[in-house]
Design a protein around this motif. Structure first.
Motif, short mmCIF file in Angstrom:
data_model
loop_
_atom_site.label_atom_id
_atom_site.label_comp_id
_atom_site.label_asym_id
_atom_site.label_seq_id
_atom_site.Cartn_x
_atom_site.Cartn_y
_atom_site.Cartn_z
N PRO A 59 4.97 -17.18 -2.03
CA PRO A 59 5.16 -18.58 -3.01
C PRO A 59 3.75 -19.09 -2.97
N ALA A 60 3.09 -18.94 -1.59
CA ALA A 60 1.76 -19.77 -1.58
C ALA A 60 0.58 -18.88 -1.88
N LEU A 61 0.70 -17.84 -2.07
CA LEU A 61 -0.61 -17.02 -2.27
C LEU A 61 -0.49 -16.11 -3.65
N ALA A 62 -0.94 -16.53 -4.70
CA ALA A 62 -0.96 -15.72 -5.64
C ALA A 62 -1.85 -14.45 -5.71
N ASP A 63 -1.50 -13.50 -6.47
CA ASP A 63 -2.29 -11.98 -6.25
C ASP A 63 -2.37 -11.53 -4.89
N LEU A 64 -1.26 -11.77 -4.18
CA LEU A 64 -1.20 -11.26 -2.63
C LEU A 64 -1.57 -9.55 -2.83
N GLU A 74 1.42 7.31 16.90
CA GLU A 74 1.79 7.87 17.94
C GLU A 74 3.26 7.79 18.23
N ARG A 75 3.77 8.93 18.48
CA ARG A 75 5.35 8.95 18.75
C ARG A 75 5.87 8.21 17.59
N ASP A 76 6.82 7.22 17.83
CA ASP A 76 7.34 6.43 16.70
C ASP A 76 6.70 5.13 16.53
N TRP A 77 5.73 4.93 16.93
CA TRP A 77 4.68 3.75 16.73
C TRP A 77 3.62 3.96 15.65
N VAL A 78 3.51 3.01 14.79
CA VAL A 78 2.22 2.83 13.86
C VAL A 78 1.88 1.51 14.17
N THR A 79 0.18 1.58 14.42
CA THR A 79 -0.65 0.37 14.48
C THR A 79 -1.38 0.40 13.46
N THR A 80 -1.58 -0.60 12.72
CA THR A 80 -2.20 -0.83 11.48
C THR A 80 -3.02 -2.29 11.58
N ARG A 81 -4.18 -1.90 11.34
CA ARG A 81 -5.20 -3.17 10.97
C ARG A 81 -5.41 -3.44 9.31
N LYS A 82 -4.89 -4.51 8.92
CA LYS A 82 -5.10 -4.66 7.77
C LYS A 82 -5.51 -6.19 7.30
N THR A 83 -5.76 -6.48 5.97
CA THR A 83 -6.03 -7.64 5.50
C THR A 83 -5.14 -8.18 4.33
N LEU A 84 -4.69 -9.05 4.39
CA LEU A 84 -3.76 -9.64 3.16
C LEU A 84 -4.86 -10.85 2.58
N THR A 85 -4.93 -10.84 1.34
CA THR A 85 -5.98 -11.65 0.59
C THR A 85 -4.94 -12.25 -0.63
N GLY A 86 -5.20 -13.39 -0.95
CA GLY A 86 -4.60 -14.24 -2.25
C GLY A 86 -5.34 -15.42 -2.59
N VAL A 87 -4.84 -16.11 -3.43
CA VAL A 87 -5.39 -17.42 -3.84
C VAL A 87 -4.23 -18.29 -3.51
N HIS A 88 -4.60 -19.39 -2.83
CA HIS A 88 -3.62 -20.44 -2.41
C HIS A 88 -3.22 -21.37 -3.29
N THR A 98 -4.88 -25.41 -2.83
CA THR A 98 -6.38 -25.68 -2.64
C THR A 98 -6.80 -24.83 -3.86
N GLY A 99 -6.44 -23.81 -4.05
CA GLY A 99 -6.75 -23.05 -5.29
C GLY A 99 -8.05 -21.98 -4.60
N LYS A 100 -8.04 -21.92 -3.38
CA LYS A 100 -9.12 -21.25 -2.75
C LYS A 100 -8.67 -19.75 -2.28
N SER A 101 -9.39 -18.83 -2.24
CA SER A 101 -9.18 -17.63 -1.86
C SER A 101 -9.06 -17.31 -0.37
N VAL A 102 -7.94 -16.65 0.25
CA VAL A 102 -7.85 -16.48 1.63
C VAL A 102 -7.85 -15.14 1.97
N SER A 103 -8.09 -14.85 3.33
CA SER A 103 -7.99 -13.75 3.79
C SER A 103 -7.40 -13.76 5.25
N GLN A 132 -8.14 -24.10 8.39
CA GLN A 132 -9.25 -24.05 7.64
C GLN A 132 -8.82 -24.63 6.25
N LEU A 133 -7.80 -24.36 5.48
CA LEU A 133 -7.32 -24.83 4.45
C LEU A 133 -7.12 -26.47 4.66
N LYS A 134 -6.47 -26.80 5.56
CA LYS A 134 -6.40 -28.51 5.91
C LYS A 134 -7.57 -29.27 6.02
#
Length: 136
Positions: A59-64, A74-88, A98-103, A132-134
């Motif tokens: 609800p907070a981030l459009a275009d998520l 490895e075995r039954d574990w998956v480690t993921t490095r990722k970035t979530l982006t959207g517009v606040h 705020t209408g700002k892009s967030v990452s 940062q948004l505050k």
């Protein structure tokens, strides 16, 4: 098995986080799921996980969007490095739009059993983003 587990995580990120698909969530998250990294005041179970995406982030981030940068399995574990982006565009943890892009940078470790999430550990920069948004 490790490649199949990576696909489960990829499907979760696309179908659940980006699209908010409850049927995919039901399919990909075990009834006995435990979120080891949930905030102390949050539910650590399956519904707590759904709540995070459906009632806080989406609800907070459009275009998520989720961009998976690296996955290691490895075995039954998956480690993921990722970035979530959207517009606040909606309230995020008490901060008005705020209408700002967030990452938000995320590192997740998910244990997969029978094609489903059963356990999660993770670190993310959501707190830093909110601070940062505050200051905006």
């Amino acid at each position: 098995m490790t490649e199949q587990n990576k696909i489960v995580v990829q499907d979760f990120n696309k179908q659940v986080i980006e699209e908010g698909n409850r049927k995919a969530f039901e399919k990909l998250v075990a009834d006995n799921f435990v979120n080891r990294s949930a905030p102390l005041d949050a539910a650590r179970d399956r519904e707590g996980l759904w709540h995070t995406f459906e009632n806080i982030l989406r609800p907070a981030l459009a275009d998520l969007k989720v961009n998976i940068e690296l996955q290691i399995a490895e075995r039954d574990w998956v480690t993921t490095r990722k970035t979530l982006t959207g517009v606040h565009t909606g309230e995020l943890l008490g901060v008005a739009a705020t209408g700002k892009s967030v990452s938000i940078t995320v590192i997740d470790m998910v244990r997969i059993v029978g094609g489903k999430y059963v356990e999660h550990w993770g670190l993310n920069t959501l707190g830093q983003v909110v601070n940062q948004l505050k200051q905006s």
